[in-house]
Design an enzyme around this catalytic site. Structure first.
Site, short mmCIF file in Angstrom:
data_model
loop_
_atom_site.label_atom_id
_atom_site.label_comp_id
_atom_site.label_asym_id
_atom_site.label_seq_id
_atom_site.Cartn_x
_atom_site.Cartn_y
_atom_site.Cartn_z
N LYS A 170 0.86 -1.19 0.00
CA LYS A 170 0.00 0.00 0.00
C LYS A 170 0.89 1.23 0.00
O LYS A 170 2.03 1.19 0.48
CB LYS A 170 -0.89 0.02 1.24
CG LYS A 170 -2.15 0.85 1.06
CD LYS A 170 -3.22 0.06 0.34
CE LYS A 170 -4.48 0.88 0.13
NZ LYS A 170 -5.58 0.02 -0.36
P1 NAD Z 1 -13.24 7.71 -2.25
O1 NAD Z 1 -12.21 8.72 -1.94
O2 NAD Z 1 -13.72 7.57 -3.65
O3 NAD Z 1 -14.54 7.96 -1.33
C1 NAD Z 1 -14.49 8.02 0.06
C2 NAD Z 1 -15.83 8.54 0.57
O4 NAD Z 1 -15.82 8.53 2.00
C3 NAD Z 1 -16.16 9.98 0.16
O5 NAD Z 1 -17.55 10.11 -0.04
C4 NAD Z 1 -15.75 10.79 1.38
O6 NAD Z 1 -16.40 12.04 1.48
C5 NAD Z 1 -16.18 9.84 2.47
N1 NAD Z 1 -15.51 10.06 3.74
C6 NAD Z 1 -14.22 10.37 3.97
N2 NAD Z 1 -14.01 10.51 5.29
C7 NAD Z 1 -15.19 10.27 5.89
C8 NAD Z 1 -15.62 10.25 7.24
N3 NAD Z 1 -14.78 10.51 8.23
N4 NAD Z 1 -16.92 9.96 7.49
C9 NAD Z 1 -17.76 9.68 6.47
N5 NAD Z 1 -17.42 9.69 5.18
C10 NAD Z 1 -16.15 9.98 4.91
O7 NAD Z 1 -12.67 6.32 -1.70
P2 NAD Z 1 -13.07 4.86 -2.17
O8 NAD Z 1 -12.13 4.45 -3.24
O9 NAD Z 1 -14.53 4.80 -2.37
O10 NAD Z 1 -12.65 4.03 -0.87
C11 NAD Z 1 -13.52 3.89 0.25
C12 NAD Z 1 -13.04 2.74 1.11
O11 NAD Z 1 -13.02 1.54 0.34
C13 NAD Z 1 -11.63 2.89 1.69
O12 NAD Z 1 -11.56 2.28 2.95
C14 NAD Z 1 -10.78 2.10 0.71
O13 NAD Z 1 -9.56 1.64 1.28
C15 NAD Z 1 -11.72 0.95 0.41
N6 NAD Z 1 -11.42 0.25 -0.82
C16 NAD Z 1 -11.40 0.92 -2.00
C17 NAD Z 1 -11.12 0.23 -3.16
C18 NAD Z 1 -11.15 0.91 -4.51
O14 NAD Z 1 -11.13 0.19 -5.52
N7 NAD Z 1 -11.24 2.21 -4.59
C19 NAD Z 1 -10.84 -1.14 -3.12
C20 NAD Z 1 -10.89 -1.80 -1.89
C21 NAD Z 1 -11.19 -1.08 -0.75
#
Ligand code: NAD
Length: 420
Positions: free
Chosen positions: A107
């Site tokens: 990561k």
């Molecule tokens: P992103 O940046 O696209 O979206 C994150 C969302 O969470 C946004 O709406 C943001 O406003 C919100 N957010 C941030 N801090 C917050 C808080 N304190 N309280 C409430 N909402 C909050 O990110 P993403 O890619 O959607 O990733 C979200 C989660 O999924 C993360 O934990 C990431 O590690 C995990 N994840 C993502 C992927 C991927 O393919 N993008 C894959 C596996 C896991």
């Protein structure tokens, strides 16, 4: 839990240790996993648009590569620190093993607030970060991907920078690229699609009908938006969503497409969304709603002990990495709430990243239908293996997932031996 008291990497190690004991392993079998294999900390200076110089901290942690090249996303967030990146790298090792794809775990991250940076500044940060980690990444070494606050544009800059350094195009250096530069079209929605597939698998096992199930989603970004849309298409009622600004609730369910269009690529705040019968709620109120399915899809450390006591949802599907603390997990288990762990629920992203990488290595393009079919197959196979372990061993689904993943890594390590 206050951030200073919460160490996600320690939480991972406790669960790993418990899984090792339940599998009857000796500490020697898996102690190698307790420390990441390589950690790189870099400084990223950029000249900002106003001419001032700012220096950011960046990281790349390579946890384990016994089963294949290191693989894992890059996060841009003000809370990024070494413990968070270590935990995220470790979860990648377990996730890739669980869904049985030939990758290890890594990561990366930069401690910055992208909402305060212009596109030019973001591009400079990304290019400088790529240059700094270039010695340790590579198509068969370590392949970055998107995570919180990083997207297809940022992946394009990583691809371009790395290719410029090497003197020829190497699209497979990064996944989650736009389609036009050899990205897999289905990658952007893959994690959210995986969340939907996992919920379908769960409901099938429980012999329940998903139609009409109520859903609350914390985090309406890449993962949350796609999960919401696909669950709505399956007949669920998405009654609450939130972002960093707060949450919105609508008893008869949102028109998710309209909500997605409203938020758009510039990420408008959900609190500004206007519709009839919409109530504003806080992020913690969202977590405590009386819904069938709760999907944390934002960050770690959201379902704490205090929150867990008040959770009313029947099923918690961890789309985010590490949203539930260990103590909270115990509380949810004692309340009979079914938790589908992150390393299973959100594995769709890395599975389709793997498909993108395979296509890049072979210079071919698959149809989306083929990608989605294969995604479903791999995720369902992992789900069934976890379910079997859960029933046989009478452990939580998280423990079952860790046991399946750890067993596979330990077997690989045994066959390969420890160098020299
Ligand atoms: P992103 O940046 O696209 O979206 C994150 C969302 O969470 C946004 O709406 C943001 O406003 C919100 N957010 C941030 N801090 C917050 C808080 N304190 N309280 C409430 N909402 C909050 O990110 P993403 O890619 O959607 O990733 C979200 C989660 O999924 C993360 O934990 C990431 O590690 C995990 N994840 C993502 C992927 C991927 O393919 N993008 C894959 C596996 C896991």
């Amino acid at each position: 839990m206050p951030k200073e008291e919460y160490n996600p990497y320690q939480e991972l190690l406790y669960t790993l240790d418990e899984a090792g004991q339940k599998l009857g392993l000796t500490k020697d079998d898996y102690k190698i996993l307790e420390k990441p294999e390589r950690e790189l900390k870099v400084s990223i200076p950029i000249e900002k648009d106003d001419g001032k110089v700012e220096v950011f901290d960046g990281y790349r942690v390579q946890h384990c590569n016994s089963r294949g090249p290191y693989k894992g996303g890059v996060r841009y967030h003000p809370d990024v620190d070494i413990d968070e990146i270590r935990a995220l790298a470790g979860w990648m090792t377990l996730k890739c093993s669980l869904v049985d794809i030939p990758y290890g775990g890594a990561k990366g991250g930069i401690k910055c607030d992208p909402s305060e940076l212009s596109q030019t500044e973001l591009k400079k940060i990304t290019r400088r970060y790529t240059t700094m980690i270039e010695p340790i990444i590579g198509i068969d070494k370590d392949i970055p991907a998107p995570d919180v606050n990083t997207n297809a544009q940022i992946m394009s800059w990583i691809y371009d920078t790395y290719s410029m350094i090497k003197g020829h195009n190497i699209p497979g250096i990064v996944t989650g690229k736009p389609h036009i530069i050899e990205g897999c079209l289905a990658r952007q929605g893959a994690t959210g699609r995986g969340v939907m597939i996992t919920i379908l698998n769960l409901y099938k096992k429980l012999k329940k009908d998903l139609k009409g199930a109520t859903v609350a989603i914390q985090g309406f970004g890449n993962v949350g938006q796609v999960a919401a849309q696909l669950l709505k298409e399956k007949g669920c009622k998405v009654v609450a969503v939130s972002d960093v600004s707060g949450g919105i609730y609508k008893e008869d369910g949102f028109d998710v497409l309209d909500l997605k269009n409203f938020v758009g690529s510039e990420r408008k705040r959900l609190l500004e969304y206007e519709d009839t019968n919409v109530k504003h709620i806080s992020n913690s109120e969202l977590l405590k709603l009386d819904v069938d399915i709760l999907i944390p899809a934002a960050l770690e450390n959201q379902i704490t002990e205090k929150v867990a006591k008040e959770i009313k949802a029947k099923y918690v599907i961890e789309a985010a990495n590490g949203p539930t603390t260990r103590k909270a997990d115990e509380i949810l288990e004692s309340k009979g709430i079914v938790v589908i762990p992150d390393i299973l629920a959100n594995a769709g992203g890395v599975i389709v990243s793997y498909f993108e990488w395979v296509q890049n290595k072979e210079s071919v393009r698959w149809e989306d239908s083929r990608t989605n079919r294969r995604l479903k197959k791999l995720l369902t196979k992992a789900f069934d293996q976890v379910w079997l372990k859960y029933e046989e061993q009478k452990v939580s689904l998280r423990m079952a997932a860790y046991m399946v993943a750890l067993q596979r890594i330990v077997e690989t390590k045994k066959i390969r031996g420890i160098f020299p």
